[in-house]
Design a protein around this motif. Structure first.
Motif, short mmCIF file in Angstrom:
data_model
loop_
_atom_site.label_atom_id
_atom_site.label_comp_id
_atom_site.label_asym_id
_atom_site.label_seq_id
_atom_site.Cartn_x
_atom_site.Cartn_y
_atom_site.Cartn_z
N ALA A 1 0.83 -1.20 0.00
CA ALA A 1 0.00 0.00 0.00
C ALA A 1 0.87 1.25 0.00
N ARG A 2 1.94 1.26 0.81
CA ARG A 2 2.85 2.42 0.85
C ARG A 2 3.51 2.65 -0.51
N ALA A 3 3.73 1.55 -1.25
CA ALA A 3 4.37 1.66 -2.57
C ALA A 3 3.38 2.09 -3.66
N GLY A 4 2.12 2.27 -3.29
CA GLY A 4 1.14 2.78 -4.24
C GLY A 4 0.27 1.72 -4.92
N PHE A 5 0.42 0.46 -4.53
CA PHE A 5 -0.43 -0.58 -5.09
C PHE A 5 -1.76 -0.61 -4.35
N HIS A 6 -2.85 -0.76 -5.08
CA HIS A 6 -4.15 -1.01 -4.44
C HIS A 6 -4.07 -2.42 -3.87
N THR A 7 -4.21 -2.54 -2.55
CA THR A 7 -3.85 -3.77 -1.86
C THR A 7 -5.03 -4.37 -1.09
#
Length: 194
Positions: A159-165
């Motif tokens: 999530a922090r890396a920008g992926f919808h998780t």
């Protein structure tokens, strides 16, 4: 949107009979195999992570506190580090190993395993985040062992890396009897629960 499935640490040492067993680990391995068989075509990529400890320093202890230190587990190249036999990895596109020389809970600390490399990974091999981004992945589902440790850390980093998780709760096994605090932390970190 391109979705990937990240299968976290479904290894013999983390399942019943292993050196750091999580109740329900073998059943999760079986459920993941069934899930991939039924839903694998929905994913643009399926990847795994593995603890792959060589000399992880204070992560191993003869008197572990089970918070920051643990009994030896998933030692590189041993049977305990192997995937549990209930997990069919034939559909896996890439495997990422972590924790060679230090504690590593998140799959995003891992690097692509190189064929034939008993030490785990080449230093210049891509990290999990780099590999997913290079393939245009925007969304990830996270499952595996243990909900409240490596699954949690991997999902929060995703999530922090920008992926919808999303975390697929029924395809995970946790250590704590009460996983509600972990679920609240995940949701606070922008991770959906499914």
């Amino acid at each position: 949107m391109k979705r990937a499935l990240i299968i976290v640490d479904v290894q013999k040492d983390f399942c019943e009979g292993g050196s750091l067993a999580v109740d329900g680990g073998a059943a999760v391995a079986s459920r993941l195999t069934d899930y991939v068989e039924q839903h694998g075509e929905e994913y643009g990529a399926i990847v795994t992570t593995q603890d792959w400890h060589i000399k992880p320093g204070d992560h191993f202890s003869e008197t572990p506190d089970f918070v920051d230190s643990w009994p030896p587990h998933c030692v590189a190249g041993t049977q305990g580090a192997a995937f549990h036999p209930n997990l069919d990895v034939s559909s896996v596109d890439a495997m990422f190993r972590k924790g060679q020389y230090a504690a590593a809970y998140s799959g995003f600390e891992g690097h692509l395993a190189q064929a034939g490399d008993a030490q785990g990974t080449a230093e210049d091999s891509p990290s999990l985040g780099e590999w997913l981004s290079q393939r245009g992945v925007t969304d990830v589902d996270v499952a595996g062992i243990a909900t409240d440790y490596c699954v949690r850390a991997t999902a929060l980093d995703a999530a922090r890396a920008g992926f919808h998780t999303r975390v697929l709760k029924e395809l995970c096994a946790g250590i704590a009897d009460d996983l509600e605090p972990t679920y609240r932390e995940l949701e606070a970190g922008g991770v959906a629960l499914a």
